[in-house]
Design an enzyme around this catalytic site. Structure first.
Site, PDB file in Angstrom:
ATOM      1  N   GLY A 113      24.835  47.252  41.245  1.00 43.19           N
ATOM      2  CA  GLY A 113      25.963  47.886  40.579  1.00 43.19           C
ATOM      3  C   GLY A 113      27.176  46.961  40.545  1.00 43.19           C
ATOM      4  O   GLY A 113      27.137  45.842  41.046  1.00 43.19           O
ATOM      5  N   GLN A 167      33.099  45.167  42.373  1.00 42.99           N
ATOM      6  CA  GLN A 167      34.554  45.067  42.207  1.00 42.99           C
ATOM      7  C   GLN A 167      34.979  45.793  40.941  1.00 42.99           C
ATOM      8  O   GLN A 167      34.488  45.484  39.854  1.00 42.99           O
ATOM      9  CB  GLN A 167      34.980  43.609  42.144  1.00 42.99           C
ATOM     10  CG  GLN A 167      36.493  43.427  42.051  1.00 42.99           C
ATOM     11  CD  GLN A 167      36.876  41.960  42.005  1.00 42.99           C
ATOM     12  OE1 GLN A 167      36.021  41.083  42.015  1.00 42.99           O
ATOM     13  NE2 GLN A 167      38.172  41.686  41.938  1.00 42.99           N
ATOM     14  N   GLY A 179      38.471  41.457  34.298  1.00 48.97           N
ATOM     15  CA  GLY A 179      37.086  41.814  34.597  1.00 48.97           C
ATOM     16  C   GLY A 179      36.164  41.863  33.391  1.00 48.97           C
ATOM     17  O   GLY A 179      35.126  42.535  33.431  1.00 48.97           O
ATOM     18  N   GLU A 180      36.497  41.130  32.309  1.00 48.30           N
ATOM     19  CA  GLU A 180      35.653  41.195  31.109  1.00 48.30           C
ATOM     20  C   GLU A 180      34.240  40.678  31.381  1.00 48.30           C
ATOM     21  O   GLU A 180      33.264  41.204  30.841  1.00 48.30           O
ATOM     22  CB  GLU A 180      36.274  40.398  29.960  1.00 48.30           C
ATOM     23  CG  GLU A 180      35.439  40.456  28.694  1.00 48.30           C
ATOM     24  CD  GLU A 180      36.083  39.781  27.492  1.00 48.30           C
ATOM     25  OE1 GLU A 180      35.349  39.426  26.557  1.00 48.30           O
ATOM     26  OE2 GLU A 180      37.324  39.621  27.498  1.00 48.30           O
ATOM     27  N   GLU A 219      44.180  35.618  36.838  1.00 54.91           N
ATOM     28  CA  GLU A 219      42.877  35.942  37.421  1.00 54.91           C
ATOM     29  C   GLU A 219      41.872  34.844  37.125  1.00 54.91           C
ATOM     30  O   GLU A 219      41.145  34.385  38.005  1.00 54.91           O
ATOM     31  CB  GLU A 219      42.357  37.276  36.874  1.00 54.91           C
ATOM     32  CG  GLU A 219      41.066  37.698  37.556  1.00 54.91           C
ATOM     33  CD  GLU A 219      40.173  38.562  36.684  1.00 54.91           C
ATOM     34  OE1 GLU A 219      39.414  39.340  37.264  1.00 54.91           O
ATOM     35  OE2 GLU A 219      40.210  38.432  35.455  1.00 54.91           O
ATOM     36  N   ASN A 220      41.820  34.401  35.871  1.00 51.37           N
ATOM     37  CA  ASN A 220      40.841  33.393  35.493  1.00 51.37           C
ATOM     38  C   ASN A 220      41.122  32.033  36.134  1.00 51.37           C
ATOM     39  O   ASN A 220      40.204  31.333  36.563  1.00 51.37           O
ATOM     40  CB  ASN A 220      40.792  33.249  33.967  1.00 51.37           C
ATOM     41  CG  ASN A 220      40.017  34.376  33.310  1.00 51.37           C
ATOM     42  OD1 ASN A 220      38.834  34.539  33.537  1.00 51.37           O
ATOM     43  ND2 ASN A 220      40.688  35.175  32.502  1.00 51.37           N
TER      44      ASN A 220
END
Length: 307
Positions: free
Chosen positions: A76, A79, A95-96, A129-130
């Site tokens: 699953g 995060q 989160g893409e 994030e990236n």
């Protein structure tokens, strides 16, 4: 707009990724239109989520995506994906890659955290994030920086502080956007590194030089030497010996080799790097950081932790 939301919309860039995202488990007691607690983890249909059209990351490695998809099919999505309300559905803030992998794994629902973010904050979070997860290639990172400069009026100094990089790193990345699109595409696909691209900058025929680098599989140092030789040839200085090419990093005190290694490490870490090299083969490496966040980033990368 709630007081919490109002506070979040002020001064976004300088707050860093953790401050912008906040603690995903925190209950903000701010409900969405459908009654769910905003800020808490909840499950929503994969089909109700759409990617952000201005996501800085454009290239997704197929092999890595397939591996993540298999992991998600077994365990699953561990995060949660960060989303914001968008019409009657939701738009991805961070989160893409997890969302794409969940689709491949044929999941019907994924865990998300719903937050209210402005367009500016959404872009900043996606960028941070990236970069902090080292997911952007050099061109994507440069394009994201340029947009923050153009659309939101941020300075290079502010950008550097926000992403915990040196100002020179940001400036060097932005220079890559002066390269022809063919060379930028090679950086995106991985056949040329940021170091290669920097060495090619300023060449009279950068595309021809890039073709030669790729065809011969040249290192960054070899590319820098080739670019210098081509430049000397164009200026009628073919007879001059290339400066500082005697000896390698481990075979002599060639300052040009040391400088090239310093640049490569600086490109990797986003910090200024200084190498002291002695004829005996010993020496030291110094990393310059200006914030505790930069120090934390280096420690985490050296220890192999994910940020």
């Amino acid at each position: 707009m709630s007081d919490a939301s109002s506070r979040r919309n002020r001064g976004g860039l300088g707050r860093g990724l953790n401050a912008l995202l906040g603690d995903v488990a925190q209950d903000e007691r701010d409900t969405t239109t459908d009654g769910a607690i905003r800020g808490s983890v909840r499950m929503i249909p994969v089909s109700a989520i759409a990617p952000h059209p201005d996501q800085p990351r454009r290239h997704f490695d197929e092999h890595a995506l397939e591996e993540l998809s298999q992991s998600i099919a077994e365990r699953g999505v561990i995060q949660p994906i960060i989303v914001r309300p968008h019409g009657h559905d939701y738009q991805i803030v961070a989160g893409e890659r997890r969302w794409r992998a969940a689709q491949r794994a044929r999941l019907h629902e994924v865990p998300v955290v719903v937050r209210d973010y402005s367009d500016s904050e959404t872009l900043q979070i996606a960028l941070l994030e990236n970069i902090q997860r080292q997911d952007l290639n050099a061109i994507e990172e440069a394009q994201a920086y340029q947009r923050l400069l153009d659309e939101f009026g941020h300075t290079q100094e502010a950008l550097a502080r926000a992403v915990h990089k040196s100002r020179s790193h940001v400036a060097n990345l932005l220079r890559l956007l002066d390269l022809p699109s063919e060379i930028q595409a090679r950086v995106v696909e991985g056949s040329l590194s940021m170091g290669h691209a920097r060495a090619i900058l300023g060449a009279a025929d950068p595309i021809a030089l890039a073709d030669q680098v790729v065809a011969q599989g040249l290192s960054v140092r070899q590319t820098e030497k080739l670019a210098a030789e081509v430049k000397r040839g164009a200026s009628g200085e073919e007879g001059k010996r290339p400066r500082g090419v005697a000896g390698g990093v481990h075979g002599g005190t060639g300052s040009a080799d040391i400088e090239a290694l310093e640049r490569q490490l600086a490109d990797l870490l986003g910090l200024n790097v200084h190498i002291v090299f002695t004829p005996e083969g010993s020496g030291s490496i110094t990393l310059d950081y200006s914030t505790l966040e930069q120090l934390d980033m280096v420690c985490q990368r050296l220890s192999g932790e994910r940020i």
